[in-house]
Design a protein around this motif. Structure first.
Motif, mmCIF file in Angstrom:
data_model
loop_
_atom_site.group_PDB
_atom_site.id
_atom_site.type_symbol
_atom_site.label_atom_id
_atom_site.label_comp_id
_atom_site.label_asym_id
_atom_site.label_seq_id
_atom_site.Cartn_x
_atom_site.Cartn_y
_atom_site.Cartn_z
ATOM 1 N N ASP A 1 5.801 5.203 -8.293
ATOM 2 C CA ASP A 1 4.341 5.301 -8.387
ATOM 3 C C ASP A 1 3.889 6.718 -8.716
ATOM 4 N N LEU A 2 4.712 7.696 -8.384
ATOM 5 C CA LEU A 2 4.426 9.097 -8.647
ATOM 6 C C LEU A 2 5.741 9.857 -8.632
ATOM 7 N N LEU A 3 5.692 11.085 -9.090
ATOM 8 C CA LEU A 3 6.868 11.950 -9.056
ATOM 9 C C LEU A 3 6.572 13.141 -8.160
ATOM 10 N N ILE A 4 7.555 13.521 -7.373
ATOM 11 C CA ILE A 4 7.420 14.722 -6.555
ATOM 12 C C ILE A 4 8.532 15.686 -6.961
ATOM 13 N N LEU A 5 8.114 16.850 -7.401
ATOM 14 C CA LEU A 5 9.048 17.883 -7.812
ATOM 15 C C LEU A 5 9.377 18.705 -6.576
ATOM 16 N N ASN B 1 3.660 10.186 -17.634
ATOM 17 C CA ASN B 1 2.272 9.865 -17.255
ATOM 18 C C ASN B 1 2.112 9.265 -15.871
ATOM 19 N N LEU B 2 2.854 9.798 -14.913
ATOM 20 C CA LEU B 2 2.659 9.434 -13.511
ATOM 21 C C LEU B 2 2.024 10.619 -12.802
ATOM 22 N N PRO B 3 1.321 10.371 -11.688
ATOM 23 C CA PRO B 3 0.843 11.500 -10.884
ATOM 24 C C PRO B 3 2.027 12.374 -10.474
ATOM 25 N N ILE B 4 1.779 13.681 -10.395
ATOM 26 C CA ILE B 4 2.848 14.624 -10.049
ATOM 27 C C ILE B 4 2.422 15.497 -8.877
ATOM 28 N N ASN C 1 0.810 -1.224 0.000
ATOM 29 C CA ASN C 1 0.000 0.000 0.000
ATOM 30 C C ASN C 1 0.837 1.266 0.000
ATOM 31 N N ALA C 2 2.075 1.174 0.459
ATOM 32 C CA ALA C 2 2.929 2.356 0.472
ATOM 33 C C ALA C 2 3.352 2.675 -0.960
ATOM 34 N N LEU C 3 3.281 3.940 -1.303
ATOM 35 C CA LEU C 3 3.671 4.391 -2.634
ATOM 36 C C LEU C 3 5.090 4.948 -2.598
ATOM 37 N N VAL C 4 5.787 4.791 -3.706
ATOM 38 C CA VAL C 4 7.147 5.317 -3.818
ATOM 39 C C VAL C 4 7.124 6.503 -4.765
ATOM 40 N N ALA C 5 7.552 7.644 -4.235
ATOM 41 C CA ALA C 5 7.637 8.869 -5.029
ATOM 42 C C ALA C 5 9.073 9.047 -5.511
ATOM 43 N N GLY C 6 9.216 9.234 -6.806
ATOM 44 C CA GLY C 6 10.524 9.566 -7.357
ATOM 45 C C GLY C 6 10.732 11.066 -7.220
ATOM 46 N N ALA C 7 11.752 11.467 -6.500
ATOM 47 C CA ALA C 7 12.005 12.890 -6.257
ATOM 48 C C ALA C 7 12.851 13.482 -7.379
ATOM 49 N N ILE C 8 12.420 14.653 -7.841
ATOM 50 C CA ILE C 8 13.140 15.382 -8.883
ATOM 51 C C ILE C 8 13.266 16.832 -8.441
ATOM 52 N N SER C 9 14.452 17.393 -8.631
ATOM 53 C CA SER C 9 14.654 18.804 -8.334
ATOM 54 C C SER C 9 15.686 19.383 -9.282
ATOM 55 N N TYR C 10 15.550 20.651 -9.571
ATOM 56 C CA TYR C 10 16.561 21.331 -10.368
ATOM 57 C C TYR C 10 17.523 22.102 -9.470
ATOM 58 N N TRP C 11 17.434 21.875 -8.188
ATOM 59 C CA TRP C 11 18.268 22.566 -7.220
ATOM 60 C C TRP C 11 19.737 22.405 -7.587
ATOM 61 N N SER C 12 20.525 23.398 -7.278
ATOM 62 C CA SER C 12 21.969 23.339 -7.505
ATOM 63 C C SER C 12 22.670 23.753 -6.226
#
Length: 173
Positions: A94-98, A118-121, A55-66
């Protein structure tokens, strides 16, 4: 990840916040771009499997931080984020988190690039008040402007992150 899941977390975030190509280039680790991103998702997914918690979802983290303050051009950022999002999706996110969206132009490029898989964002905005007290992104653009820009996109969740807790209520208002 397992400790978070054991305490009831329903979403765990992969450790890929600093895995954008330009960040890894700054660290001399761009050769590991694919492996760092795919392995982070696989490790998070394995934690769910090991605990028999599907039931736990895995969010792929993305950032443009430098960390150095050096940012790629918007064209290069678009390509880098598209590639990272594809790797995260193919690895099983399962989703992406910016994370730590601090300026509108880079936020939009990041969002449009991430949408391709096409993943939830989820979009995480980082804010502080300006000298007049108006809530702004960390680069000084008003939060209200960022939210207006986001209205044109299918964003599943907008949150406030990497923001001093005393300003969060103002951001949510």
């Amino acid at each position: 990840h397992q400790q978070y899941i054991k305490t009831g977390a329903r979403v765990i975030i992969s450790n890929t916040f600093a895995n954008c190509k330009h960040t890894l280039e700054d660290a001399g680790e761009v050769k590991n771009f694919y492996d760092l991103n795919s392995s982070a998702i696989k490790l998070a997914k394995a934690s769910c499997t090991d605990l028999e918690n599907e039931n736990a979802l895995v969010a792929g983290a993305i950032s443009y931080w430098s960390f150095t303050g050096q940012h790629p051009s918007l064209t290069n950022l678009k390509s880098n984020i598209s590639e990272q999002a594809k790797i995260l999706a193919e690895a099983g996110a399962d989703l992406l988190i910016l994370e730590m969206m601090v300026d509108i132009d880079r936020m939009i490029v990041t969002l449009e690039s991430a949408e391709r898989v096409n993943l939830p964002i989820w979009v995480g905005l980082s804010c502080k008040p300006d000298i007049s007290g108006e809530i702004c992104l960390l680069n000084g653009e008003p939060l209200s402007h960022a939210l207006r820009h986001l209205e044109a996109y299918k964003v599943d969740l907008i949150n406030i992150m990497h923001t001093d807790v005393k300003y969060v209520s103002g951001c949510l208002d």
